[in-house]
Design an enzyme around this catalytic site. Structure first.
Site, PDB file in Angstrom:
ATOM      1  N   LYS A 196       0.808  -1.222  -0.085  1.00  0.00           N
ATOM      2  CA  LYS A 196       0.075  -0.016  -0.021  1.00  0.00           C
ATOM      3  C   LYS A 196       0.821   1.209  -0.059  1.00  0.00           C
ATOM      4  O   LYS A 196       0.762   2.111  -0.636  1.00  0.00           O
ATOM      5  CB  LYS A 196      -1.033  -0.182   1.413  1.00  0.00           C
ATOM      6  CG  LYS A 196      -1.872  -1.319   1.236  1.00  0.00           C
ATOM      7  CD  LYS A 196      -2.658  -1.006   2.480  1.00  0.00           C
ATOM      8  CE  LYS A 196      -2.113  -1.077   3.813  1.00  0.00           C
ATOM      9  NZ  LYS A 196      -1.582  -2.387   4.115  1.00  0.00           N
ATOM     10  N   ARG A 208      11.649  -5.600   5.308  1.00  0.00           N
ATOM     11  CA  ARG A 208      11.401  -4.152   4.957  1.00  0.00           C
ATOM     12  C   ARG A 208      12.336  -3.099   5.658  1.00  0.00           C
ATOM     13  O   ARG A 208      12.609  -3.198   6.749  1.00  0.00           O
ATOM     14  CB  ARG A 208       9.841  -3.645   5.276  1.00  0.00           C
ATOM     15  CG  ARG A 208       9.566  -2.417   5.195  1.00  0.00           C
ATOM     16  CD  ARG A 208       8.271  -1.856   5.006  1.00  0.00           C
ATOM     17  NE  ARG A 208       7.301  -2.214   6.483  1.00  0.00           N
ATOM     18  CZ  ARG A 208       6.232  -2.058   6.532  1.00  0.00           C
ATOM     19  NH1 ARG A 208       5.346  -1.756   5.504  1.00  0.00           N
ATOM     20  NH2 ARG A 208       5.505  -2.434   7.564  1.00  0.00           N
ATOM     21  N   ARG A 252      -0.101  -8.594  13.663  1.00  0.00           N
ATOM     22  CA  ARG A 252      -0.833  -7.661  12.887  1.00  0.00           C
ATOM     23  C   ARG A 252      -1.677  -8.184  11.972  1.00  0.00           C
ATOM     24  O   ARG A 252      -2.629  -7.979  11.195  1.00  0.00           O
ATOM     25  CB  ARG A 252       0.069  -6.706  11.931  1.00  0.00           C
ATOM     26  CG  ARG A 252       0.499  -5.459  13.010  1.00  0.00           C
ATOM     27  CD  ARG A 252       1.992  -5.058  12.880  1.00  0.00           C
ATOM     28  NE  ARG A 252       2.274  -4.509  11.450  1.00  0.00           N
ATOM     29  CZ  ARG A 252       3.502  -4.617  10.907  1.00  0.00           C
ATOM     30  NH1 ARG A 252       4.547  -4.954  11.724  1.00  0.00           N
ATOM     31  NH2 ARG A 252       3.675  -3.990   9.909  1.00  0.00           N
ATOM     32  N   ARG A 287      11.646  -0.822  11.019  1.00  0.00           N
ATOM     33  CA  ARG A 287      10.505  -0.363  12.057  1.00  0.00           C
ATOM     34  C   ARG A 287      10.488  -1.260  13.251  1.00  0.00           C
ATOM     35  O   ARG A 287      10.849  -2.422  13.180  1.00  0.00           O
ATOM     36  CB  ARG A 287       9.365  -0.382  11.381  1.00  0.00           C
ATOM     37  CG  ARG A 287       8.966   0.761  10.447  1.00  0.00           C
ATOM     38  CD  ARG A 287       7.727   0.953   9.601  1.00  0.00           C
ATOM     39  NE  ARG A 287       6.372   0.167  10.330  1.00  0.00           N
ATOM     40  CZ  ARG A 287       5.287   0.037   9.823  1.00  0.00           C
ATOM     41  NH1 ARG A 287       5.319   0.622   8.434  1.00  0.00           N
ATOM     42  NH2 ARG A 287       4.424  -0.733  10.224  1.00  0.00           N
ATOM     43  N   ARG A 301      -9.611   0.215   9.237  1.00  0.00           N
ATOM     44  CA  ARG A 301      -9.013  -1.125   9.523  1.00  0.00           C
ATOM     45  C   ARG A 301     -10.183  -1.826  10.340  1.00  0.00           C
ATOM     46  O   ARG A 301      -9.973  -3.035  10.782  1.00  0.00           O
ATOM     47  CB  ARG A 301      -7.925  -0.701  10.485  1.00  0.00           C
ATOM     48  CG  ARG A 301      -6.711  -0.952   9.728  1.00  0.00           C
ATOM     49  CD  ARG A 301      -5.334  -0.629  10.646  1.00  0.00           C
ATOM     50  NE  ARG A 301      -4.238  -1.087  10.480  1.00  0.00           N
ATOM     51  CZ  ARG A 301      -3.199  -0.767   9.756  1.00  0.00           C
ATOM     52  NH1 ARG A 301      -3.359   0.539   9.127  1.00  0.00           N
ATOM     53  NH2 ARG A 301      -1.987  -1.231   9.521  1.00  0.00           N
TER      54      ARG A 301
END
Ligand code: ADP
Ligand code: ADP
Ligand code: ZN
Length: 216
Positions: A16, A126, A170, A159, A92
């Site tokens: 996204k 990531r 998540r 992160r 969400r």
């Protein structure tokens, strides 16, 4: 047509953020992202909202949802000043979807789908630029020079919540809370499902076709 109002949905790691940057640049709209807004305000005092924790940080590190009142206010403020947008990371859950329906109409609803194990690989690899927020992946989308942002020369970091435990939570939170929201949007004319498993360029080309078709 006026600047498009685009919603991009999908599980954590679906791409996204990566595709929202393309959309913002190509269509001249604002990238409104609750994740980035919350990361910039991780330690804001939310104790007056009668929440379990006093700041967003605790929720985010565990990979749980930050309370609706906090995110609803962020989105309301951002959308009130945006002339066209790509909204990423919200809604969400069903309550947030109802709030959004009161704030704005949507021209295009993109839903990126990607297999769960691929999502775990994407999220644990990531890296993000600490200065400009650009997204990389150690294997799938590496920067020219290891640890350094191609866009601005900033340092790339991992992160706090991109560790395997938080990632798996998540993904569970997504299945339980966010997938029903996507199912709810699926019968709208503005809705289009995008195969998120191609290369970033392939996914981008599918998105452009979908947006162009719905905004001529
Ligand atoms: P990802 O890109 O991995 O899906 P985000 O950057 O969108 O992650 O979000 C990071 C964290 O910020 C979430 O795990 C959650 O704690 C919080 N968050 C972001 N958007 C929302 C939202 N709409 N509602 C509640 N919490 C949110
Ligand atoms: P989201 O915002 O949905 O959580 P990101 O855009 O941050 O997802 O992408 C998650 C990770 O996967 C990043 O490391 C990114 O570089 C990488 N990525 C994004 N799109 C693709 C793709 N099509 N194929 C492989 N890796 C991708
Ligand atoms: Zn950068």
């Amino acid at each position: 047509m006026a600047a498009p109002r685009i919603l991009i949905l999908g599980p954590p790691g679906a791409g996204k953020g990566t595709q929202s940057s393309n959309i913002a640049e190509e269509y001249g709209v604002e990238h409104v992202t609750t994740g980035d807004a919350l990361r910039a305000n991780k330690d804001m005092d939310i104790s007056d909202m009668d929440t379990e924790y006093d700041t967003p940080r605790e929720y985010m590190e565990a990979g749980d949802l930050v309370p609706d009142q906090v995110v609803n206010a962020i989105v309301e403020e951002a959308l009130s000043t945006a002339d066209g947008f790509v909204l990423d990371g919200y809604p969400r859950n069903r309550e947030q979807a109802e709030e959004l329906a009161d704030m704005t109409d949507l021209d295009v609803i993109l839903s990126l789908s990607v297999d769960r194990e691929e999502l775990v690989d994407r999220l644990t690899g990531r890296r993000v630029c600490e200065d400009c927020g650009a997204n990389y992946h150690v294997e799938f989308n590496p920067p020219e020079e290891e640890g350094v942002c191609d866009e601005c020369g900033g340092q790339l970091i991992q992160r706090d919540d991109d560790n395997e435990e938080s990632v798996r939570n998540r993904l569970d939170v997504f299945d339980e809370n966010t997938q029903p929201v996507i199912d709810h949007y699926a019968d709208r004319d503005a809705f289009v499902e995008i195969d998120g498993e191609g290369t970033p360029a392939e996914v981008w080309s599918e998105i452009q076709n979908a947006v162009d078709e719905r905004t001529e």
